[in-house]
Design an enzyme around this catalytic site. Structure first.
Site, short mmCIF file in Angstrom:
data_model
loop_
_atom_site.label_atom_id
_atom_site.label_comp_id
_atom_site.label_asym_id
_atom_site.label_seq_id
_atom_site.Cartn_x
_atom_site.Cartn_y
_atom_site.Cartn_z
N GLY A 1 42.88 35.12 45.89
CA GLY A 1 43.31 33.95 46.91
C GLY A 1 42.77 32.71 46.14
O GLY A 1 42.50 31.76 47.18
N ASP B 1 54.00 33.06 38.07
CA ASP B 1 52.86 33.91 37.90
C ASP B 1 53.05 35.24 37.52
O ASP B 1 52.25 35.77 36.71
CB ASP B 1 52.16 33.76 39.36
CG ASP B 1 51.63 32.51 39.68
OD1 ASP B 1 52.04 31.39 38.95
OD2 ASP B 1 51.01 32.47 40.84
N1 ATP Z 1 42.29 42.56 43.86
C1 ATP Z 1 43.20 42.72 45.31
N2 ATP Z 1 43.06 43.37 46.07
C2 ATP Z 1 43.77 43.40 47.18
N3 ATP Z 1 44.69 42.57 47.23
C3 ATP Z 1 44.73 41.37 46.46
C4 ATP Z 1 43.90 41.44 45.22
N4 ATP Z 1 44.45 40.46 44.75
C5 ATP Z 1 45.39 39.73 45.30
N5 ATP Z 1 45.59 40.32 46.53
C6 ATP Z 1 46.66 40.07 47.33
O1 ATP Z 1 47.04 38.79 47.21
C7 ATP Z 1 46.74 37.83 48.12
C8 ATP Z 1 46.26 36.58 47.35
O2 ATP Z 1 47.40 35.81 47.04
P1 ATP Z 1 47.64 34.23 46.80
O3 ATP Z 1 48.90 34.14 46.26
O4 ATP Z 1 47.48 33.74 48.36
O5 ATP Z 1 46.38 33.61 45.96
P2 ATP Z 1 46.32 33.86 44.38
O6 ATP Z 1 47.45 34.67 43.78
O7 ATP Z 1 44.98 34.32 43.89
O8 ATP Z 1 46.47 32.26 43.86
P3 ATP Z 1 47.82 31.49 43.38
O9 ATP Z 1 49.00 32.26 43.95
O10 ATP Z 1 47.61 30.29 43.85
O11 ATP Z 1 47.65 31.82 41.85
C9 ATP Z 1 45.57 38.46 48.78
O12 ATP Z 1 45.49 37.94 50.04
C10 ATP Z 1 45.84 39.85 48.89
O13 ATP Z 1 46.85 40.11 49.68
C1 MEV Z 2 52.26 27.02 44.18
C2 MEV Z 2 52.85 27.90 43.07
O1 MEV Z 2 53.61 26.79 42.30
C3 MEV Z 2 51.80 28.42 42.03
C4 MEV Z 2 51.05 29.29 42.33
O2 MEV Z 2 50.11 29.78 41.59
C5 MEV Z 2 53.76 29.10 43.70
C6 MEV Z 2 54.88 29.39 42.68
O3 MEV Z 2 55.10 28.72 41.76
O4 MEV Z 2 55.35 30.62 42.99
MG MG Z 3 49.51 34.19 44.25
#
Ligand code: ATP
Ligand code: MEV
Ligand code: MG
Length: 449
Positions: free
Chosen positions: A166, A230
């Site tokens: 996250g 992503d």
């Molecule tokens: N190692 C993990 N174990 C369990 N759940 C996970 C794990 N990694 C990610 N998640 C899930 O993904 C969510 C985080 O996703 P989020 O899209 O908010 O952040 P991110 O993917 O790290 O950042 P971004 O989307 O900005 O690149 C967590 O709340 C959880 O539900």
């Molecule tokens: C914020 C965002 O642009 C990137 C998140 O890593 C969301 C997306 O593209 O899905």
């Molecule tokens: Mg994400």
């Protein structure tokens, strides 16, 4: 994509042996987060930090278990708890002539969640209050009922990341790709990966495309409205220029093979946030101020395209580097105007500006999470050490990582001894995960699709 036996829905050739591991990388967005959701191009590269997921048989054959220690979450269901009947109406089961017997549902389910299935699954998730736990479990159950079937024994899925969860580095997408690939393997829809780390892939394989399309739906469960950048990077690896198209037209993904060796510092503010909230916040701004926000999105569009032109030049020379840093600075300013920065991100930026080590922007969804600093070339080792010490003293965490690595991978656990040795649950921390199972430290364990 391999053709499963229509009776058991299991592929007879190349059937996966349980237990096994899969892994997928996180990513760093260089330009274009948020505008990517609204149809503008974005540039991202895979990170050496990754998620690892193991699949083993559950002790009780009718129990499906999730063990997600990184988010302090575990959950069990009975195989019979899943809404198989509702799923059967929408499930895509390739028939033995290799054609999809429900191709209409396939094309629909490959970019939209099926609302009837979402409501049938709601009962399995009612006891989960924490949104972090809920979104991970939701992604799992949605994929499980679509890709697996009621005749399969119960399995245990354990996930660990060397990525901060996250924090803007695509942890959700790397989990989504791990879930999609592991379920596709046990469902018999794809064969175990066979390419070694150094083998180049000329074209995407049907198996990686299968993983990619289902990982997008898992990202939808976690994010609501992902652009798809992503999970594309987590699945295919490398570096890409990506553009989401209007519904029913596939997104455009251009691999960037000559990605220049960028010297990046990654700093995690440790400020928690959810991508789903930030994406919703920007979408609200877009609908409240379509013209003003449209101009901001257009400016980010130009920045991304300028950045792309610089990156594909045969020589990423000093002039290109200094223009590139200007683009990083401008992109951050525009993200601030979209309301997705955070005081902690501004403190990281201020610190790097004061130390004059390079130009900084938030990366990923913002609202906290990580920033990238494109470092100036001539920095000495001691300058960098001081800079990192200053960031750490302000409560931040810095990461070293390399860009452009492999996408989704597979590692068989052939011997019983492997199961204990590679027990993800027991591994202490990121360093131990990396040294024991990590793709970087143990490339020969791994094959890629
Ligand atoms: N190692 C993990 N174990 C369990 N759940 C996970 C794990 N990694 C990610 N998640 C899930 O993904 C969510 C985080 O996703 P989020 O899209 O908010 O952040 P991110 O993917 O790290 O950042 P971004 O989307 O900005 O690149 C967590 O709340 C959880 O539900
Ligand atoms: C914020 C965002 O642009 C990137 C998140 O890593 C969301 C997306 O593209 O899905
Ligand atoms: Mg994400």
């Amino acid at each position: 994509m391999t053709v499963p036996d229509p009776k058991t829905n299991q592929n007879q050739n190349n059937k996966v042996q349980v237990p096994f591991l899969v892994s997928a990388p996180g990513k760093v967005i260089i330009f274009g987060e948020h505008s990517a959701v609204h149809g503008k191009p974005a540039i991202a590269a895979a990170l050496s930090l990754r998620t690892y997921l193991s699949v083993s048989k559950s002790e009780s054959p009718d129990t499906v278990s999730l063990i997600f220690p990184d988010i302090n979450f575990s959950k069990q269901w009975k195989v019979s708890d899943f809404p198989w009947e509702a799923a059967a109406k929408y499930q895509v089961i390739p028939s033995n002539d290799g054609k999809l017997n429900n191709s209409a549902a396939f094309s629909k389910s490959s970019d939209e969640l099926v609302p009837e299935l979402v409501s049938a699954l709601a009962e399995m998730l009612v006891t989960i209050d924490d949104p972090t736990h809920y979104s991970a479990a939701y992604a799992f159950v949605y994929l499980y009922v679509n890709i697996c079937n009621s005749k399969m024994p119960g399995y245990t899925f354990t996930a660990r990341s060397t990525l901060p969860v996250g924090a803007g580095l695509g942890s959700s997408a790397s989990l989504a790709v791990c879930l999609a690939s592991s379920l596709a393997l046990i469902g018999g829809h794809i064969a175990p990966a066979s390419l070694s780390i150094n083998e180049l892939v000329a074209t995407d394989s049907p198996d990686s495309d299968f993983i990619h399309s289902w990982s997008f739906l898992a990202e939808k469960c976690i994010h609501g409205n992902p652009s798809g950048i992503d999970n594309a990077v987590a699945c295919y690896g490398g570096a890409v220029m990506f553009q989401r198209m209007k519904s029913s037209v596939p997104s455009v993904r251009t691999a960037m093979r000559n990605f220049p060796p960028l010297k990046l510092l990654l700093t995690n503010t440790k400020q928690p946030r959810r991508t789903a909230d930030l994406v919703a916040k920007v979408s609200a701004l877009v609908s409240d101020f379509p013209k003003s926000s449209g101009v901001i999105m257009d400016a980010i569009d130009y920045i991304t395209r300028e950045g792309y032109k610089l990156m594909i030049r045969p020589f990423f020379d000093n002039e290109a580097k200094s223009r590139f840093r200007e683009l990083i600075r401008m992109n951050h300013g525009l993200l601030v105007s979209l309301g997705v920065s955070h005081p902690t991100l501004e403190r990281v930026k201020l610190c790097c500006d004061e130390l004059e080590i390079g130009d900084t922007k938030l990366t990923g969804a913002g609202g906290g999470g990580c920033a990238i600093t494109l470092l100036r070339d001539e920095l000495s080792e001691s300058t960098m050490k001081n800079a990192e010490a200053r960031l750490v003293s302000e409560g931040f965490e810095t990461f070293e990582t390399t860009l452009g690595g492999k996408g989704v991978g597979y590692c068989p656990l052939d011997k019983a001894a492997d199961v204990d040795k590679f027990d993800l649950f027991r591994l202490e921390d990121r360093e131990e995960i990396e040294s024991t199972v990590g793709v970087g430290a143990n490339p020969n364990f791994w094959s890629f699709w």
